[in-house]
Design a protein around this motif. Sequence first.
Motif, short mmCIF file in Angstrom:
data_model
loop_
_atom_site.label_atom_id
_atom_site.label_comp_id
_atom_site.label_asym_id
_atom_site.label_seq_id
_atom_site.Cartn_x
_atom_site.Cartn_y
_atom_site.Cartn_z
N VAL A 1 0.82 -1.09 -0.03
CA VAL A 1 -0.13 0.10 0.09
C VAL A 1 0.85 1.16 -0.07
O VAL A 1 0.71 2.27 -0.74
CB VAL A 1 -0.94 0.10 1.23
CG1 VAL A 1 -1.75 1.34 1.35
CG2 VAL A 1 -2.21 -1.24 1.11
N ALA A 2 2.05 1.25 0.86
CA ALA A 2 2.83 2.56 0.88
C ALA A 2 3.44 2.61 -0.28
O ALA A 2 3.79 3.89 -0.85
CB ALA A 2 3.87 2.19 2.14
N THR B 1 3.60 0.72 -8.91
CA THR B 1 2.63 -0.09 -9.18
C THR B 1 2.61 -1.45 -8.18
O THR B 1 3.55 -2.08 -7.97
CB THR B 1 2.64 -0.57 -10.83
OG1 THR B 1 2.83 0.54 -11.66
CG2 THR B 1 1.54 -1.47 -11.23
N ALA B 2 1.37 -1.83 -7.99
CA ALA B 2 1.08 -2.71 -6.83
C ALA B 2 0.10 -3.79 -7.49
O ALA B 2 -0.52 -3.61 -8.34
CB ALA B 2 0.53 -2.07 -5.61
N ASP B 3 0.35 -4.97 -6.93
CA ASP B 3 -0.48 -6.10 -7.25
C ASP B 3 -1.66 -6.09 -6.75
O ASP B 3 -1.91 -6.89 -5.67
CB ASP B 3 0.40 -7.41 -7.20
CG ASP B 3 -0.57 -8.65 -7.96
OD1 ASP B 3 -1.75 -8.47 -8.39
OD2 ASP B 3 0.08 -9.82 -7.88
N CYS C 1 -9.90 1.75 -1.68
CA CYS C 1 -10.98 0.96 -0.81
C CYS C 1 -11.87 0.07 -1.72
O CYS C 1 -12.18 -1.16 -1.38
CB CYS C 1 -11.83 1.91 0.05
SG CYS C 1 -10.86 2.55 1.49
N CYS C 2 -12.34 0.69 -2.79
CA CYS C 2 -13.13 -0.02 -3.79
C CYS C 2 -12.10 -1.12 -4.51
O CYS C 2 -13.04 -2.23 -4.75
CB CYS C 2 -13.53 1.07 -4.86
SG CYS C 2 -14.82 2.23 -4.09
N ALA C 3 -11.07 -0.96 -4.85
CA ALA C 3 -10.24 -1.99 -5.37
C ALA C 3 -9.76 -3.04 -4.34
O ALA C 3 -10.00 -4.37 -4.93
CB ALA C 3 -8.99 -1.30 -5.84
#
Length: 581
Positions: free
Chosen positions: A52-53, A60-62, A126-128
Amino acid sequence: LEAVFLYLGRSPVVQGSAEGSLFQVGLAAMRKHFLGAAAATRNLVSGVLSLVAAERGGETADRALLKSVVQMLHALGLYRSELEERLLEATRGFYRSQATALVQEAGTAQYLLHCEGRLEEEAGRCCAYLQPGTLAPLVRVAEEELLSEAHVAKVLGPGFAALVDGAQHADLRRMHQLLLRVGREGDLRAALQAHVRQRVGACVSDPEQDRKMISSLLQLKASVDAAVAEAFGGDPAFVKCVRDAFESGINSRQNRPAELLAKHIDARMRGGGKGKTEDDLEAEFDQLIVLFRFISGKDVFEAFYKKDLAKRLLLSRSTSVDAEKGMIAKLKAECGAPFTSKLEGMFKDINVSKDVMASFRGSAAHQDRLQDGLEMSVNVLTKGFWPTYPTLPVTLPPQLQHHQEVFKEFYLSKHNGRRLHWHDSLGQCVVRCEFPLGRKELVTSLFQAVVLLLFNDAERLTVEELAKATSLEARELQRTLLSLTTKKFPILLVERAGAAAAPDQGGSGEGHGEEGQGDKAKPAELGGEDVLVFNKGFKEKLYRIKVNNVVQLKETSEEQQQCTDRVMQDRQYQVDAAIVR
């Protein structure tokens, strides 16, 4: 696990078990394992927080992996206790450090744009892959850090004033929406009110800006109204704070704004709005009425407006009677009938005077006594409606005296018990002058005409001789003579006493500048032995020339002070009456 034991899980023995289905038993066992391996749980949560950080830092995060881990923790009942609390704590620390640095470096508009983008990112996060219940606390934490009291105070500093003055409505709308989310809308209203009050006070307090005061206030009001309508949605609370700011700022200087407002309207009524359509002038008058509402000294406005209206009516300088009546209707709607009763009475006097003159011209008995070719028009004014004018002594030519006597006899024969007092200082004349270079018609005051008629019998007259012939007071005589010797319209030439050479007949000689007539230097007063000579070399392209502007339309400092003194005296009477009551 559920798929492997799908058939077994359907058996009545399993379904009737107190421990629940095989899936529930498996979840309980897995939960027990995670609770027993605290280090592994912490490492798992730390990994989620690291991703998240990284995403907040622009990497880009998975999100699919994050979503599956979050769903697993939620299914195990560990999401709120193990992940959400630490996530909120990490979010608070991230935005606290970032906001502290950015609010010092970035401009107000850039910082607001950053805040809006960050809050949208958190909602999207939050939605993701986070749980829906995390949305409210997560966004609230970000709002508290990005829009803390200290940061809001910084945002509402000089940068806010620049946004208002620059009409950056999109940025102001963004600010309004953001501060509304954290309950700091009151701070925004207070900042707007303080800024508007400061701007109004700056327009009003500087005497050097008096000539532009009303125009500047109109522009400021239009700019602030546009900001309130477009950026703040026309919120009545913002409308009220702007109204309070204008009222406070415009009354920080007593009397002068009211006087200048009346003079601004006078300039527009006399044709000062060249290039503007009737609709434009009507819209400007509506805005002027808005400024009028803010002024506490409405009696000062009334006194100067009545004085200027009187000159416009008596000297026929109003460009539109409909506009005059429209303005009076607006004032009546604002302040009631008593406020405009005298103004309406002035118009009534003008209309009645037209009927009186029509009757006078139709009276053969009186017209037979006036066969000298002179045309006279008289306005009969009701004393209570009009401003108070001083009676200035003047010796009129016999021809003019005869016309006055004939009209007086006619009027008193129609109206028993009335008395007429002539105010010669308000008179206006059209004098035909024969110059070698052509005939001209001069629109003059009665005093100017009296002086010019003396030059029918003499080409050169001293100031002392003119004073004796006209009986004018010294100050009024000076004003009259200097107005006829201006550089713009030198009807008369001046030969100073003791000068080596007299002016010739070709127009050389001394002319004097008069403020508003092309020369701002104050003209030197004439001495008793100075000689005035009719300027035979006078030339001008126009056939009809208005030379009475300086002495009749231009307000002297004495007239201004007298008008203000009368208002102060009336106020004292009202205070005394209130004390008695």
